[in-house]
Enzyme design. Structure first.
Site, PDB file in Angstrom:
ATOM      1  N   CYS A   1       8.823  -3.937   2.522  1.00  0.00           N
ATOM      2  CA  CYS A   1       7.995  -4.110   3.710  1.00  0.00           C
ATOM      3  C   CYS A   1       7.731  -5.600   3.941  1.00  0.00           C
ATOM      4  O   CYS A   1       7.593  -6.372   2.984  1.00  0.00           O
ATOM      5  CB  CYS A   1       6.684  -3.355   3.548  1.00  0.00           C
ATOM      6  SG  CYS A   1       6.878  -1.558   3.522  1.00  0.00           S
TER       7      CYS A   1
ATOM      8  N   CYS B   1      -1.399   1.253  -0.684  1.00  0.00           N
ATOM      9  CA  CYS B   1      -0.569   1.205   0.522  1.00  0.00           C
ATOM     10  C   CYS B   1       0.780   1.847   0.256  1.00  0.00           C
ATOM     11  O   CYS B   1       1.272   2.654   1.053  1.00  0.00           O
ATOM     12  CB  CYS B   1      -0.399  -0.243   0.976  1.00  0.00           C
ATOM     13  SG  CYS B   1       0.479  -0.419   2.551  1.00  0.00           S
TER      14      CYS B   1
ATOM     15  N   CYS C   1       7.250  -0.016  -6.261  1.00  0.00           N
ATOM     16  CA  CYS C   1       6.367   0.558  -5.247  1.00  0.00           C
ATOM     17  C   CYS C   1       5.726   1.856  -5.717  1.00  0.00           C
ATOM     18  O   CYS C   1       4.702   2.267  -5.179  1.00  0.00           O
ATOM     19  CB  CYS C   1       7.124   0.789  -3.941  1.00  0.00           C
ATOM     20  SG  CYS C   1       8.446   2.000  -4.058  1.00  0.00           S
TER      21      CYS C   1
END
Length: 206
Positions: A156, A71, A182
């Protein structure tokens, strides 16, 4: 807000890259807009994932729940890499106190994640929480509204949780997963360089 304020005092036309993942807290988007207006920054670039890639790899929008690395790659790493290819250098807001993975980062490093070998500058790496708080107070800079609610590190919304007192400030990111970054900042992808050993022609103020 500290990094953006510093940038705004040098050159408010400096490009500011914002990863619009489609998964942010509403408070984050409002904070972005408030800072851009307040500081007079003139080149905000909202980087979005490729629509075809989203449809192919995350049509349900739930990839974060079973493959957070995938993602992040789709929504952060790929869009940022495409935009950074236009630049010789980037500035980050990383700080050593945020996590063990950031404790020994240099002020200047070379990002070797692509063939370009881009300069990466970490001007706040030695700043502690007290330094940041003092600077924000001196310049009347607002904090992200979720910080006061127990979110010292905010990404997020599906992958960000509150942090208990005494926990690593980034422990609320991807809680329950063996994941601390990330992917846009990966230690193995950057070779540290001493501050006085920069490539010819690089100017860290831009």
């Amino acid at each position: 807000s500290v990094l953006l304020h510093l940038v705004s005092r040098i050159d408010p036309s400096t490009p500011v890259l914002f990863l619009e993942t489609g998964k942010h807290f509403p408070e984050t988007l409002a904070y972005r807009d408030h800072l851009i207006e307040r500081l007079g920054l003139r080149d905000l670039r909202n980087l979005v994932p490729d629509a075809a890639e989203l449809k192919a790899r995350d049509e349900s929008g739930l990839r974060w729940s079973y493959d957070p690395d995938g993602c992040c790659d789709l929504r952060k790493v790929a869009p940022l890499a495409e935009e950074l290819a236009r630049f010789d250098a980037s500035i980050t807001g990383r700080k050593a106190f945020q996590a063990n993975s950031r404790a020994n980062l240099p002020r200047f490093e070379i990002d070797t994640s692509d063939a370009q070998g881009r300069l990466k500058v970490n001007p706040l790496i030695t700043w502690g929480p007290d330094d940041l708080a003092a600077y924000m107070a001196e310049h009347d800079l607002p904090a992200h509204p979720l910080v006061a609610q127990g979110y010292p590190s905010i990404g997020c919304s599906p992958c960000t949780s509150k942090v208990a007192p005494g926990e690593d400030p980034r422990s609320g990111r991807w809680r329950g997963w063996d994941k601390t970054e990330c992917g846009i900042h990966v230690a193995d992808d950057a070779q540290p360089r001493p501050d006085d050993d920069l490539p010819p022609g690089y100017d860290p103020v831009f």
